[in-house]
Design a protein around this motif. Sequence first.
Motif, PDB file in Angstrom:
ATOM      1  N   LEU A   1       0.690  -1.227  -0.069  1.00  0.00           N
ATOM      2  CA  LEU A   1      -0.083   0.016   0.036  1.00  0.00           C
ATOM      3  C   LEU A   1       0.876   1.193   0.032  1.00  0.00           C
ATOM      4  CD1 LEU A   1      -2.614  -1.035   2.533  1.00  0.00           C
ATOM      5  CD2 LEU A   1      -3.044  -0.874   0.324  1.00  0.00           C
ATOM      6  N   ALA A   2       0.456   2.260  -0.779  1.00  0.00           N
ATOM      7  CA  ALA A   2       1.431   3.321  -1.007  1.00  0.00           C
ATOM      8  C   ALA A   2       1.336   4.278   0.164  1.00  0.00           C
ATOM      9  CB  ALA A   2       1.046   3.992  -2.108  1.00  0.00           C
ATOM     10  N   TYR A   3       0.147   4.463   0.872  1.00  0.00           N
ATOM     11  CA  TYR A   3      -0.256   5.504   1.669  1.00  0.00           C
ATOM     12  C   TYR A   3      -1.347   5.019   2.626  1.00  0.00           C
ATOM     13  CZ  TYR A   3      -1.167   9.973   3.957  1.00  0.00           C
ATOM     14  OH  TYR A   3      -1.548  10.902   4.882  1.00  0.00           O
ATOM     15  N   VAL A   4      -1.229   5.004   4.062  1.00  0.00           N
ATOM     16  CA  VAL A   4      -2.244   4.756   4.797  1.00  0.00           C
ATOM     17  C   VAL A   4      -2.463   5.901   5.730  1.00  0.00           C
ATOM     18  CG1 VAL A   4      -3.341   2.937   6.186  1.00  0.00           C
ATOM     19  CG2 VAL A   4      -2.086   2.133   4.439  1.00  0.00           C
TER      20      VAL A   4
ATOM     21  N   LEU B   1       3.466   0.206   2.663  1.00  0.00           N
ATOM     22  CA  LEU B   1       3.152  -0.876   3.546  1.00  0.00           C
ATOM     23  C   LEU B   1       3.236  -2.109   3.048  1.00  0.00           C
ATOM     24  CD1 LEU B   1       0.538   0.791   5.862  1.00  0.00           C
ATOM     25  CD2 LEU B   1       2.849   0.336   6.576  1.00  0.00           C
ATOM     26  N   ASP B   2       4.061  -3.220   3.360  1.00  0.00           N
ATOM     27  CA  ASP B   2       3.954  -4.462   2.889  1.00  0.00           C
ATOM     28  C   ASP B   2       3.120  -5.293   4.015  1.00  0.00           C
ATOM     29  OD1 ASP B   2       5.554  -4.849   5.022  1.00  0.00           O
ATOM     30  OD2 ASP B   2       7.279  -5.795   3.810  1.00  0.00           O
ATOM     31  N   LYS B   3       2.852  -6.753   3.891  1.00  0.00           N
ATOM     32  CA  LYS B   3       1.883  -7.399   4.863  1.00  0.00           C
ATOM     33  C   LYS B   3       2.371  -7.300   6.330  1.00  0.00           C
ATOM     34  CE  LYS B   3       0.481 -12.079   4.667  1.00  0.00           C
ATOM     35  NZ  LYS B   3       0.612 -13.341   4.352  1.00  0.00           N
ATOM     36  N   ARG B   4       3.672  -7.308   6.631  1.00  0.00           N
ATOM     37  CA  ARG B   4       4.021  -7.338   7.999  1.00  0.00           C
ATOM     38  C   ARG B   4       3.635  -5.611   8.812  1.00  0.00           C
ATOM     39  NH1 ARG B   4       7.855 -11.285   9.734  1.00  0.00           N
ATOM     40  NH2 ARG B   4       7.769 -12.981   8.364  1.00  0.00           N
ATOM     41  N   LYS B   5       4.433  -4.819   8.019  1.00  0.00           N
ATOM     42  CA  LYS B   5       4.183  -3.394   8.297  1.00  0.00           C
ATOM     43  C   LYS B   5       2.666  -3.107   8.316  1.00  0.00           C
ATOM     44  CE  LYS B   5       8.586  -1.538   6.633  1.00  0.00           C
ATOM     45  NZ  LYS B   5       9.274  -0.808   5.862  1.00  0.00           N
ATOM     46  N   LYS B   6       1.740  -3.562   7.502  1.00  0.00           N
ATOM     47  CA  LYS B   6       0.232  -3.169   7.715  1.00  0.00           C
ATOM     48  C   LYS B   6      -0.214  -3.775   9.008  1.00  0.00           C
ATOM     49  CE  LYS B   6      -3.984  -4.006   5.225  1.00  0.00           C
ATOM     50  NZ  LYS B   6      -4.499  -4.596   4.110  1.00  0.00           N
ATOM     51  N   ALA B   7       0.222  -5.326   9.362  1.00  0.00           N
ATOM     52  CA  ALA B   7      -0.378  -5.802  10.555  1.00  0.00           C
ATOM     53  C   ALA B   7       0.164  -4.857  11.778  1.00  0.00           C
ATOM     54  CB  ALA B   7       0.223  -7.137  10.675  1.00  0.00           C
ATOM     55  N   LEU B   8       1.416  -4.299  11.609  1.00  0.00           N
ATOM     56  CA  LEU B   8       2.113  -3.635  12.663  1.00  0.00           C
ATOM     57  C   LEU B   8       1.377  -2.526  12.914  1.00  0.00           C
ATOM     58  CD1 LEU B   8       4.114  -3.065  14.964  1.00  0.00           C
ATOM     59  CD2 LEU B   8       5.629  -2.039  13.134  1.00  0.00           C
TER      60      LEU B   8
END
Length: 179
Positions: free
Chosen positions: A3-6, A60-67
Motif C-alpha cells: 500500500l502506498a499510503y495509509v 506498507l507490506d504485509k508485516r508493516k500493515k499488521a504492525l
Amino acid sequence: MQLAYVKEEVQIPQNVAVHLEGKVLRVKGSKGEITRDFSFAKGIEIRLDGNKVIFEATFLDKRKKALFYSVISHVKNMFRGASEGYVYKLKVLQTHFPMSVKVVKDVVQITNLIGEKNVRKASILEGVKVTVKGDEIVVEGSDLERVAQTAANIEQASKIRGFDKRIFGDGIYITSKGE
C-alpha cells in the motif's frame, strides 16, 4: 502487494487526556494513567491533531500493515482502559481438598491445592488490583495487558500436572474477560 499510503484517525474520548512525546504516548483518565512506547513501530508516524490521534505510514507490506493496525488497536485499548478499566474474573474450583486463596502484598498465594503442602504463588503486576471473594477472584486495572497477564499468572500457578484432568479438575480458571 504494497500500500502506498495509509492514514487512520482515532477519536479521543471526552474524559481522556492524551500527551505525545516522540513516540511515547501517555493516556490519563478516570481509571488511571497508561504510558506506552511505540518506538518499535518504525515507519509509522503518530501525531495529535485536536481531539484525534492520527497514524500515517507509507509503502506498507504485509508485516508493516499488521504492525500499523496493531498499534491502532493498542491505542484504542489504552483509551478504553483509562476511561472504563478492565476486569477479569476467575473461578476457584475444588473437589478433593479445601483450597484457600489469599492476596499478600503483590502475590496471590494458593494453599492446599490437591493436598499439596507447598504454597503456590502468582505475581501481581504493577497497577493491577486483585480481590478474592469466596470462590471468585476479581482482577482489575486500567492496562489490559497487565490485567490479562496477572489473570494468566494466577491460572498458570494453579495448573495441576501429572493427574488425570477428567478426575482432578481442581484449580483456578478464567471465566470472564475484559468486561
